[in-house]
Structures are given as C-alpha cells and as structure tokens.
Motif scaffolding. Structure first.
Motif, mmCIF file in Angstrom:
data_model
loop_
_atom_site.group_PDB
_atom_site.id
_atom_site.type_symbol
_atom_site.label_atom_id
_atom_site.label_comp_id
_atom_site.label_asym_id
_atom_site.label_seq_id
_atom_site.Cartn_x
_atom_site.Cartn_y
_atom_site.Cartn_z
ATOM 1 N N LYS A 4 0.824 -1.213 0.000
ATOM 2 C CA LYS A 4 0.000 0.000 0.000
ATOM 3 C C LYS A 4 0.861 1.268 0.000
ATOM 4 O O LYS A 4 0.568 2.240 -0.689
ATOM 5 N N TYR A 8 0.655 4.079 -2.737
ATOM 6 C CA TYR A 8 0.308 5.443 -2.338
ATOM 7 C C TYR A 8 1.370 6.414 -2.841
ATOM 8 O O TYR A 8 1.083 7.463 -3.415
ATOM 9 N N LEU A 13 -3.294 4.677 -6.018
ATOM 10 C CA LEU A 13 -4.498 4.236 -5.312
ATOM 11 C C LEU A 13 -5.697 5.066 -5.759
ATOM 12 O O LEU A 13 -5.577 6.273 -5.945
ATOM 13 N N GLU A 16 -10.787 6.806 -2.949
ATOM 14 C CA GLU A 16 -11.362 6.303 -1.695
ATOM 15 C C GLU A 16 -10.338 5.531 -0.880
ATOM 16 O O GLU A 16 -10.188 5.727 0.323
ATOM 17 N N GLU A 17 -9.616 4.682 -1.608
ATOM 18 C CA GLU A 17 -8.617 3.855 -0.936
ATOM 19 C C GLU A 17 -7.489 4.729 -0.408
ATOM 20 O O GLU A 17 -6.923 4.487 0.659
ATOM 21 N N ARG A 18 -7.185 5.770 -1.169
ATOM 22 C CA ARG A 18 -6.137 6.711 -0.784
ATOM 23 C C ARG A 18 -6.515 7.423 0.525
ATOM 24 O O ARG A 18 -5.724 7.519 1.445
ATOM 25 N N ARG A 20 -8.652 6.376 2.735
ATOM 26 C CA ARG A 20 -8.672 5.403 3.834
ATOM 27 C C ARG A 20 -7.248 5.158 4.338
ATOM 28 O O ARG A 20 -6.980 5.132 5.528
#
Lengths: 148, 155
Positions: A4, A8, A13, A16-18, A20
């Motif tokens: 991750k 990042y 990413l 949304e995932e970024r 989070r």
C-alpha cells in the motif's frame, strides 16, 4: 505484490482507498514515505548529474570484457548474457526512470481571468529540479487587505 | 441506379455523423488543497504531485505545506461541481469541453471562487489531459491556501 505504501507513493491508489490509507497511516508508513521520497530525489539528482557526461555503456561493456577474461568460455557466455541483460535494464532505468512517474505537462492556456480583489497574477512554474513533472501554471490571487 | 451510386457516399457519411453526435466523455477532477505556512518545516509526505512545484523559489516564503483535503469531483460534459474551501469560501469547477489539438487531449475548465459577498475569481483555462494547474493566495489560518487542480477524461 506491491504494498500500500508503495502504491500510495506512486499515486496509484483510487481516491477512496487513498483517503482510507491516509486516515489509517501509521508513523512507520510516514517514515517509509519520507524515505522513498528521499531516495527518489537522491536517485534523480545522481542520474541527472551523471547523464550529461558519463557514458554508462562503455563502463558496462568494459566490466563485461573483464568478466569474460576471468571466466571460462562456457561460463562467460552465460554471464555475458546476464551482463547484456543488466546493461539493457540499466539503460532502460536511466531513460524511463519508472520510479519517477511522468506527468503530462499541463500546457495550460489561461483564456479568461476575472478577479475582484487587490491583484492577480499568472505565473509559469518550470519543472526543475525534478525533470519530467512538466511545467505548470500558477494563478495567484491577493484579496484586499490580505497581504501579510 | 442513381441511388445505388450514392450508397458508398452515404456509407462514408453515416459514421461521421454518428461520431459528431458522440457525447463528450465525462471527466474526473482532483482538487488538492494545501495549507502553506511560514512557521514549521517540511512538505507533507501525502503531497506528491504538487511537491516539485512547492519546492520552487516562488513558494520559498512558506516553509511548511500540509495537505488539508484531496477532493475528487466527477463532472459530466458541461457539468459543474461545487466544493467548499477550508476558509468557508465556495469553489466551483465547470467542465466546459474536451477537444484534441496536435494529437493531445485537452480539457477546457472554468474555475470560480466565491466569497459570501462576491465572486472573487472567475477563470477559464485549457490544459492537457491530467495536467495540473495551481491556484493560490487565499488567506487561511495564519497561512495561505494553494489548490492543485488536475482533470482527466474518463475512459
């Protein structure tokens, strides 16, 4: 499999995932990000400095010639193949620099600007010291009574 | 017979008309909001895309940059999307159009910034697909706001 932090860092990413990941980011992650950034700047700086006047291929081929002299014919053929592969990989890395994602130049044209305040200015920012980021445009505005 | 003679021409024109009617692709814009401060030191590691520019002499007056928000706005062709700035002002992006010039995909975007009492900024710019444009200068909490706006069409 890429982790991750690396995704990042490479801005890969989804939003949304970024978000989070940012919310759950640990001190360890922050340290890794800082280290990655530092490493990227270092590699870019070194390569930029070297790219102008160093002939990497001749250095690599000289090294390959030495290796060939030291090893048996059969073995050297094997290592020679690996060396050529390494040289090709080095050239690829030098030219493409995949750790430094290329950004499109904005090539921005400000067609219209209406501003109600003290002053506004359109400034072009070049991409140095990180080549490959492209130029960008800054629209700076200053409200009345807002100057520091 | 004449009708049959025109058939190839019609066959050529129909796809062109269909292409002309194709709706422009929708776009996704990112508005990154950075707080520039004279106090402190360093650039928030979450700031990646804007980082090289914040290191330029034009921003030397500020020593600390914090990412406050990263907003993703989905814009249909000719659509608008509002966002609120940390200083309470309202920003609006309008996706005016998309075109190809010199084989480059280009987007025409309008940005407005509104104070409660008046429109502060109204600007239209054209930039390359996924290009970045910066807007800065608004005062906020002992510092300035710098917005990084990038847009690309949805494939």
């Amino acid at each position: 499999m890429r982790d991750k932090v690396q995704e990042y860092f490479d801005n890969e990413l989804p939003a949304e995932e970024r978000a989070r990941f940012e919310a759950e980011m640990t001190a360890d992650d922050r340290e890794r990000l800082a280290a990655l950034e530092e490493m990227r700047a270092l590699i870019n700086g070194t390569l930029d400095a070297q790219a102008g006047d160093v002939d990497i291929w001749s250095g690599v081929s000289r090294q390959l010639a030495k290796e060939t002299a030291h090893r048996g014919r059969r073995r050297s053929r094997y290592f020679g193949g690996a060396g050529v592969f390494l040289a090709a990989a080095a050239t690829f890395l030098l030219l493409v620099r995949p750790w430094h994602p290329r950004h499109a130049s904005d090539n921005c044209d400000v067609e219209n600007l209406e501003f109600h305040g003290a002053w506004a200015s359109v400034i072009q920012l070049d991409d140095s010291p990180h080549r490959g980021d492209g130029n960008t445009t800054l629209i700076w505005t200053e409200d009345e009574g807002e100057e520091d | 017979m004449r009708l049959f003679g025109a058939a190839p021409l019609i066959a050529l024109l129909v796809p062109l008309v269909a292409w002309a009617d194709d709706p422009a692709p929708s776009a996704v814009c990112h508005v990154r909001i950075v707080h520039a401060l004279k106090d402190g030191n360093g650039i928030d590691p979450r700031i990646t895309r804007m980082r090289p520019y914040l290191e330029r002499p034009q921003f030397a007056e500020w020593h600390q940059f914090k990412l406050l928000e990263d907003k993703e706005l989905k814009l249909p062709a000719n659509g608008t999307a509002d966002f609120t700035l940390p200083n309470g002002r309202k920003g609006t992006l309008t996706y005016v159009d998309h075109f190809i010039a010199d084989k480059e995909h280009r987007l025409r975007i309008k940005l407005t910034l509104d104070r409660p009492d008046k429109r502060m900024l109204d600007t239209t710019f054209v930039l390359d697909e996924d290009g970045l444009v910066l807007q800065g200068g608004q005062k906020h909490d002992n510092g300035r706001l710098i917005l990084g706006i990038s847009c690309k069409t949805e494939k």
